[in-house]
Scaffold this motif. Sequence first.
Motif, PDB file in Angstrom:
ATOM      1  N   LEU A  90      -4.620   4.870  -8.734  1.00 45.83           N
ATOM      2  CA  LEU A  90      -3.316   5.113  -9.349  1.00 45.83           C
ATOM      3  C   LEU A  90      -3.378   4.888 -10.859  1.00 45.83           C
ATOM      4  CD1 LEU A  90      -0.312   5.696  -9.254  1.00 45.83           C
ATOM      5  CD2 LEU A  90       0.075   3.320  -8.562  1.00 45.83           C
ATOM      6  N   ALA A  91      -4.047   3.825 -11.282  1.00 45.94           N
ATOM      7  CA  ALA A  91      -4.185   3.561 -12.721  1.00 45.94           C
ATOM      8  C   ALA A  91      -4.911   4.712 -13.410  1.00 45.94           C
ATOM      9  CB  ALA A  91      -4.933   2.251 -12.939  1.00 45.94           C
ATOM     10  N   LEU A  92      -5.926   5.264 -12.741  1.00 45.44           N
ATOM     11  CA  LEU A  92      -6.647   6.406 -13.299  1.00 45.44           C
ATOM     12  C   LEU A  92      -5.730   7.629 -13.395  1.00 45.44           C
ATOM     13  CD1 LEU A  92      -9.394   7.508 -14.254  1.00 45.44           C
ATOM     14  CD2 LEU A  92      -9.860   8.131 -11.876  1.00 45.44           C
ATOM     15  N   GLY A  93      -4.915   7.841 -12.360  1.00 44.81           N
ATOM     16  CA  GLY A  93      -3.974   8.953 -12.396  1.00 44.81           C
ATOM     17  C   GLY A  93      -2.959   8.821 -13.516  1.00 44.81           C
ATOM     18  N   ILE A  94      -2.513   7.602 -13.768  1.00 44.87           N
ATOM     19  CA  ILE A  94      -1.560   7.365 -14.863  1.00 44.87           C
ATOM     20  C   ILE A  94      -2.205   7.655 -16.211  1.00 44.87           C
ATOM     21  CG2 ILE A  94      -0.227   5.576 -16.052  1.00 44.87           C
ATOM     22  CD1 ILE A  94       0.214   4.263 -13.303  1.00 44.87           C
ATOM     23  N   LEU A  95      -3.430   7.199 -16.395  1.00 46.69           N
ATOM     24  CA  LEU A  95      -4.119   7.396 -17.670  1.00 46.69           C
ATOM     25  C   LEU A  95      -4.416   8.870 -17.936  1.00 46.69           C
ATOM     26  CD1 LEU A  95      -6.615   4.390 -17.576  1.00 46.69           C
ATOM     27  CD2 LEU A  95      -4.643   4.663 -19.096  1.00 46.69           C
ATOM     28  N   LEU A  96      -4.669   9.635 -16.882  1.00 49.19           N
ATOM     29  CA  LEU A  96      -5.045  11.041 -17.050  1.00 49.19           C
ATOM     30  C   LEU A  96      -3.858  11.995 -17.028  1.00 49.19           C
ATOM     31  CD1 LEU A  96      -8.258  11.187 -14.799  1.00 49.19           C
ATOM     32  CD2 LEU A  96      -8.112  10.914 -17.289  1.00 49.19           C
ATOM     33  N   LEU A 146       0.820  -1.213   0.000  1.00 50.44           N
ATOM     34  CA  LEU A 146       0.000   0.000   0.000  1.00 50.44           C
ATOM     35  C   LEU A 146       0.856   1.266   0.000  1.00 50.44           C
ATOM     36  CD1 LEU A 146      -2.748   1.396   0.200  1.00 50.44           C
ATOM     37  CD2 LEU A 146      -2.631   1.095   2.690  1.00 50.44           C
ATOM     38  N   ALA A 147       1.997   1.246   0.684  1.00 46.31           N
ATOM     39  CA  ALA A 147       2.812   2.458   0.830  1.00 46.31           C
ATOM     40  C   ALA A 147       3.245   3.055  -0.512  1.00 46.31           C
ATOM     41  CB  ALA A 147       4.019   2.167   1.716  1.00 46.31           C
ATOM     42  N   PRO A 148       3.865   2.304  -1.431  1.00 45.84           N
ATOM     43  CA  PRO A 148       4.250   2.928  -2.709  1.00 45.84           C
ATOM     44  C   PRO A 148       3.052   3.292  -3.571  1.00 45.84           C
ATOM     45  CG  PRO A 148       4.718   0.574  -2.756  1.00 45.84           C
ATOM     46  CD  PRO A 148       4.348   0.911  -1.346  1.00 45.84           C
ATOM     47  N   LEU A 149       1.998   2.473  -3.534  1.00 39.58           N
ATOM     48  CA  LEU A 149       0.814   2.785  -4.339  1.00 39.58           C
ATOM     49  C   LEU A 149       0.161   4.082  -3.872  1.00 39.58           C
ATOM     50  CD1 LEU A 149      -0.840  -0.755  -4.683  1.00 39.58           C
ATOM     51  CD2 LEU A 149       0.733   0.399  -6.246  1.00 39.58           C
ATOM     52  N   LEU A 150       0.069   4.261  -2.560  1.00 36.14           N
ATOM     53  CA  LEU A 150      -0.531   5.477  -2.014  1.00 36.14           C
ATOM     54  C   LEU A 150       0.344   6.693  -2.290  1.00 36.14           C
ATOM     55  CD1 LEU A 150      -2.918   6.580  -0.401  1.00 36.14           C
ATOM     56  CD2 LEU A 150      -1.619   6.133   1.688  1.00 36.14           C
ATOM     57  N   SER A 151       1.659   6.535  -2.131  1.00 39.33           N
ATOM     58  CA  SER A 151       2.576   7.651  -2.417  1.00 39.33           C
ATOM     59  C   SER A 151       2.466   8.086  -3.869  1.00 39.33           C
ATOM     60  CB  SER A 151       4.011   7.237  -2.096  1.00 39.33           C
ATOM     61  OG  SER A 151       4.151   6.853  -0.746  1.00 39.33           O
ATOM     62  N   ALA A 152       2.415   7.103  -4.784  1.00 45.00           N
ATOM     63  CA  ALA A 152       2.317   7.433  -6.206  1.00 45.00           C
ATOM     64  C   ALA A 152       0.967   8.071  -6.538  1.00 45.00           C
ATOM     65  CB  ALA A 152       2.519   6.174  -7.043  1.00 45.00           C
ATOM     66  N   THR A 153      -0.111   7.582  -5.923  1.00 50.37           N
ATOM     67  CA  THR A 153      -1.436   8.149  -6.165  1.00 50.37           C
ATOM     68  C   THR A 153      -1.503   9.610  -5.727  1.00 50.37           C
ATOM     69  OG1 THR A 153      -2.448   5.967  -5.864  1.00 50.37           O
ATOM     70  CG2 THR A 153      -3.894   7.884  -5.709  1.00 50.37           C
ATOM     71  N   LEU A 154      -0.982   9.894  -4.540  1.00 53.17           N
ATOM     72  CA  LEU A 154      -0.958  11.278  -4.060  1.00 53.17           C
ATOM     73  C   LEU A 154      -0.020  12.137  -4.912  1.00 53.17           C
ATOM     74  CD1 LEU A 154      -0.914  10.689  -0.190  1.00 53.17           C
ATOM     75  CD2 LEU A 154      -2.848  11.355  -1.632  1.00 53.17           C
ATOM     76  N   TYR A 155       1.045  11.532  -5.424  1.00 54.08           N
ATOM     77  CA  TYR A 155       1.975  12.251  -6.304  1.00 54.08           C
ATOM     78  C   TYR A 155       1.251  12.755  -7.553  1.00 54.08           C
ATOM     79  CZ  TYR A 155       5.673  12.816  -9.804  1.00 54.08           C
ATOM     80  OH  TYR A 155       6.486  13.295 -10.806  1.00 54.08           O
ATOM     81  N   TYR A 156       0.454  11.898  -8.169  1.00 54.45           N
ATOM     82  CA  TYR A 156      -0.300  12.319  -9.355  1.00 54.45           C
ATOM     83  C   TYR A 156      -1.401  13.309  -8.997  1.00 54.45           C
ATOM     84  CZ  TYR A 156       2.022   8.772 -12.176  1.00 54.45           C
ATOM     85  OH  TYR A 156       2.969   8.043 -12.847  1.00 54.45           O
ATOM     86  N   ALA A 157      -1.927  13.211  -7.774  1.00 57.21           N
ATOM     87  CA  ALA A 157      -2.996  14.113  -7.353  1.00 57.21           C
ATOM     88  C   ALA A 157      -2.505  15.545  -7.178  1.00 57.21           C
ATOM     89  CB  ALA A 157      -3.623  13.617  -6.052  1.00 57.21           C
ATOM     90  N   THR A 158      -1.193  15.745  -7.021  1.00 55.04           N
ATOM     91  CA  THR A 158      -0.661  17.096  -6.830  1.00 55.04           C
ATOM     92  C   THR A 158      -0.562  17.895  -8.131  1.00 55.04           C
ATOM     93  OG1 THR A 158       1.641  16.319  -7.039  1.00 55.04           O
ATOM     94  CG2 THR A 158       0.668  16.363  -4.818  1.00 55.04           C
ATOM     95  N   PHE A 159      -0.575  17.213  -9.274  1.00 48.54           N
ATOM     96  CA  PHE A 159      -0.338  17.922 -10.531  1.00 48.54           C
ATOM     97  C   PHE A 159      -1.488  18.838 -10.953  1.00 48.54           C
ATOM     98  CE2 PHE A 159       2.981  14.773 -10.817  1.00 48.54           C
ATOM     99  CZ  PHE A 159       3.997  15.448 -11.464  1.00 48.54           C
ATOM    100  N   SER A 205       5.100  17.298  -4.300  1.00 46.53           N
ATOM    101  CA  SER A 205       5.363  16.232  -5.273  1.00 46.53           C
ATOM    102  C   SER A 205       6.746  15.612  -5.098  1.00 46.53           C
ATOM    103  CB  SER A 205       5.202  16.770  -6.692  1.00 46.53           C
ATOM    104  OG  SER A 205       6.106  17.841  -6.934  1.00 46.53           O
ATOM    105  N   THR A 206       7.750  16.431  -4.787  1.00 50.84           N
ATOM    106  CA  THR A 206       9.108  15.901  -4.629  1.00 50.84           C
ATOM    107  C   THR A 206       9.195  14.921  -3.467  1.00 50.84           C
ATOM    108  OG1 THR A 206      10.051  17.952  -5.512  1.00 50.84           O
ATOM    109  CG2 THR A 206      11.525  16.514  -4.281  1.00 50.84           C
ATOM    110  N   SER A 207       8.586  15.267  -2.342  1.00 51.77           N
ATOM    111  CA  SER A 207       8.603  14.384  -1.167  1.00 51.77           C
ATOM    112  C   SER A 207       7.820  13.107  -1.435  1.00 51.77           C
ATOM    113  CB  SER A 207       8.018  15.111   0.045  1.00 51.77           C
ATOM    114  OG  SER A 207       8.747  16.285   0.336  1.00 51.77           O
TER     115      SER A 207
END
Length: 398
Positions: free
Chosen positions: A253-259, A186-199, A208-210
Amino acid sequence: MTTITKLNQWLQAGLITPAQHANILSFEAERRQNANGWLYSFMILGAVIIGLGVISLIAANWAHIADSTKLGVDFALLSVLAGGIFWQYPQRRHGVWFEVLLVSFMLLCLASIGLISQIFHISGQWYHALLFWAAITFLLSLFARSLFTRFFWVTLLLQGLVWSLVDFTTPDIWQQWKTLPAVLLLAPLLSATLYYATFPVKTLRGFSTSLYFWFQITAMIALAMIDIARSGGEMTEYQLAWFVPAYMTAGLLALGILLHREYRWLNRLLLLGALGLLLLYFHPDWLFSGQSRYSLFGSQAQATVSFWQADDIRAPLLTLAILFLYALHSGNSGRQHTFNLVTFLIGLRFVILYFQAMGGLAATGVGLIVSGSLIIGMTWLWYKSRDRLRAWTTGLQT
């Protein structure tokens, strides 16, 4: 003549617009702050140490202090820090004292949560307290300009979110150590999801950097752990319910990648492929049966297990496939440092696989010579080929 004076003159002469003037000032302030990052770090570290000293003095006489006094002093300190932040903000927003006061106030908010729960005997888990703290300090963290401040807030937020989500589907999480893989996934998936949410939101891009840093760290830990566990035939009795928060996060996360607008379709496919393989890796029983085989030559393999059914063959192959897909994405996206790191990990996994396969041979003198030569050869090959490989991945088109 200072930069600000020059900019004011250019603005008055009509050479630049007010928007350009504000953007240049913001850029220069950010650049000065990054150049003095060590100053911010040591100042904040000093504030934390002072805070620990105050806590130690209070703790030594804790039983003799009335609850009303504890709360009074706590809220008085919060008021003083809030006043200092308000005083520093208008003209010294990028100053070091503003960041020191900001971090001190956020730390005191966390300590206040513990103090109130102790005085009023409020039960709860520490990760729930972190989640509540992150919620009440979120707006305050948006004013931070120091990377340390934002990193500190993101780190505690992720801790609170990850453990709280897993605890939601798995009561008494601390009594079941086997739920650790669910946390690590869950930790990397959540970090990546929040990373895409910042854009999409400009005010959130400072985090985003953190978030990207913690994604890479937790992803490497999760991949190493699952590789070791699968190669050893573990994780055969795990429950699918433990991974429900991770699967839900993977969908986001998959949705964030696609968008993500900056990705070409090749990048999207590479990331989705790596995500799918990672989820397959952690699934309790879809691919791995728990039948382990510790030698590629079958000396310790079970007679009923074929070569491609052995867990210690599938595990490294799946690890290498995930790393390879992510390396292609990193190279194609222009992330040079990430590309170098991932390709290095690919070579390292090949070396480990060699020692797994040739463990008996490596114990002999000839085997050690061959092994050392192989490591040197692979290192040299990686060093000489990484630029060409990165150029190839950068030029890939869908």
